[in-house]
Design a protein around this motif. Sequence first.
Motif, PDB file in Angstrom:
ATOM      1  N   SER A  33     -14.435   7.227 -15.639  1.00 53.38           N
ATOM      2  CA  SER A  33     -15.621   7.842 -15.048  1.00 53.38           C
ATOM      3  C   SER A  33     -15.796   7.370 -13.624  1.00 53.38           C
ATOM      4  O   SER A  33     -15.345   6.291 -13.239  1.00 53.38           O
ATOM      5  CB  SER A  33     -16.859   7.475 -15.872  1.00 53.38           C
ATOM      6  OG  SER A  33     -17.022   6.073 -15.890  1.00 53.38           O
ATOM      7  N   TRP A  65     -26.526   3.074 -21.066  1.00 52.88           N
ATOM      8  CA  TRP A  65     -25.173   3.345 -21.537  1.00 52.88           C
ATOM      9  C   TRP A  65     -24.244   3.842 -20.438  1.00 52.88           C
ATOM     10  O   TRP A  65     -23.134   3.340 -20.266  1.00 52.88           O
ATOM     11  CB  TRP A  65     -25.239   4.359 -22.685  1.00 52.88           C
ATOM     12  CG  TRP A  65     -23.934   4.582 -23.383  1.00 52.88           C
ATOM     13  CD1 TRP A  65     -22.942   5.439 -23.013  1.00 52.88           C
ATOM     14  CD2 TRP A  65     -23.478   3.903 -24.552  1.00 52.88           C
ATOM     15  NE1 TRP A  65     -21.901   5.348 -23.900  1.00 52.88           N
ATOM     16  CE2 TRP A  65     -22.199   4.421 -24.853  1.00 52.88           C
ATOM     17  CE3 TRP A  65     -24.032   2.933 -25.386  1.00 52.88           C
ATOM     18  CZ2 TRP A  65     -21.464   3.990 -25.951  1.00 52.88           C
ATOM     19  CZ3 TRP A  65     -23.301   2.516 -26.478  1.00 52.88           C
ATOM     20  CH2 TRP A  65     -22.035   3.032 -26.753  1.00 52.88           C
ATOM     21  N   THR A  66     -24.655   4.849 -19.688  1.00 52.89           N
ATOM     22  CA  THR A  66     -23.736   5.510 -18.750  1.00 52.89           C
ATOM     23  C   THR A  66     -23.770   4.941 -17.344  1.00 52.89           C
ATOM     24  O   THR A  66     -22.878   5.251 -16.538  1.00 52.89           O
ATOM     25  CB  THR A  66     -24.046   7.012 -18.684  1.00 52.89           C
ATOM     26  OG1 THR A  66     -25.416   7.195 -18.254  1.00 52.89           O
ATOM     27  CG2 THR A  66     -23.862   7.663 -20.047  1.00 52.89           C
ATOM     28  N   THR A 121     -18.249  -0.328 -15.615  1.00 53.18           N
ATOM     29  CA  THR A 121     -17.243  -0.627 -16.627  1.00 53.18           C
ATOM     30  C   THR A 121     -16.309  -1.699 -16.100  1.00 53.18           C
ATOM     31  O   THR A 121     -16.328  -2.042 -14.914  1.00 53.18           O
ATOM     32  CB  THR A 121     -16.430   0.629 -16.980  1.00 53.18           C
ATOM     33  OG1 THR A 121     -15.680   1.034 -15.829  1.00 53.18           O
ATOM     34  CG2 THR A 121     -17.347   1.767 -17.419  1.00 53.18           C
TER      35      THR A 121
END
Length: 406
Positions: free
Chosen positions: A3, A182-183, A187
């Motif tokens: 992402s 969450w998004t 990461t």
Amino acid sequence: MPSPVPSFRRGQFATAALFCALGFQYATWASRIPALKSGLGLNAAEVGFLLMAAGVGSCVSFPLIALLMRRLGSRRLALLSTTALALVLLALAAAPNYPVALLVVCVDGVFVGCLNTAMNAQGAALEARYARHTMAKLHAVFSGGSFLAGVLASGVHLMTSSLTAHFAVAAALLVLLTAGAWTGLLTRAEEVAAPSAPAEAEAAPEPRRWTLPGAAVWWMCAAMVFGTVVEGAMNDWSALYLRDVADASEQLAPLGIAVVSGVMVLARLCADGWRERWGDGRVVVLGSALAGSGLVLALAAGGVWPAFAGFACVGLGVAAVTPCVYVAAAQQGGNALTLVAAMGTTGLLAGPPLIGFVASASSLVWGLACVAGAAYVVALCGVRIPWPDRRARTGTGSSAEEAVAA
């Protein structure tokens, strides 16, 4: 396909959801201590040990948190921890006796330590990636989460006294906060994509991960422990001081925590600007000295209004301590951040009971005098901490991000 890297605002919102979740979860069960005391038939000493159990769980979990940070990364650990803390609330509501409640609260301390480390790692990496200050605002959201928990507890109590119903609603809100984060979190792949390559070359090699931290990290640990002792003790003992020592009315006594928390939230909303202007070190040292001096003068003067003024000085002075120390620790690597975060959680959870033990052995005035002394210790530690250079933030980004991915 990975992402895209989230925007600063999106990442800030997601990380703020984690901070809100931690403040909300702890204040939720802490606000129902009277109900837990009655339901389990506890005396005052047993309540103190129940509060202490959370700090013990956080303190002894440092090796586990360090391992999970390396295996999972800060994003996955944060999401796992918020989910687990929701389940802990349900388990505490269902605890049939005191030993089980002690175990549940100890487990709570472990996951509080996990989330505390992971969310501060995310905040430090967000600052590093975008070269913008945000940690103080994130910690303001933590205080806002505690406020939200108090409002929810009051509102639910108007409809039902059921601890299970209250904690079920709180657990559902924690799940919603987890979904909101969450998004937007960085990461692991995004975290290691550091904007500055030279700092990556300076990273410690794998075998050094288990070596003892250097002197700078121990100074950070001391500053964090004593800083969170000040913060936690004022929240827990200000109302009792106003009622029993300053002879405040029943209407004024609860305002002690409102003064400390309210001033702290406002200061944290402004503190990122102070960091940009004066640097983290000066903000921490001068702020801690202000907190200690204001509280000492208030205790010496006695009375309600000097107490309010002293409490305001504490809220203003220590507001930026923990955000600044977390950023400094993140630049020392993942293990340093994990250790400092564990010490912070330990101080926040174990500090108030310790102040209570001092107060029971002497008086609450001496107990709060120890709080003032802790603020002075933070100021002394701040002089020895290697603070990040605010003029070179864009060149030091990868160290913080590397701490998140460690």
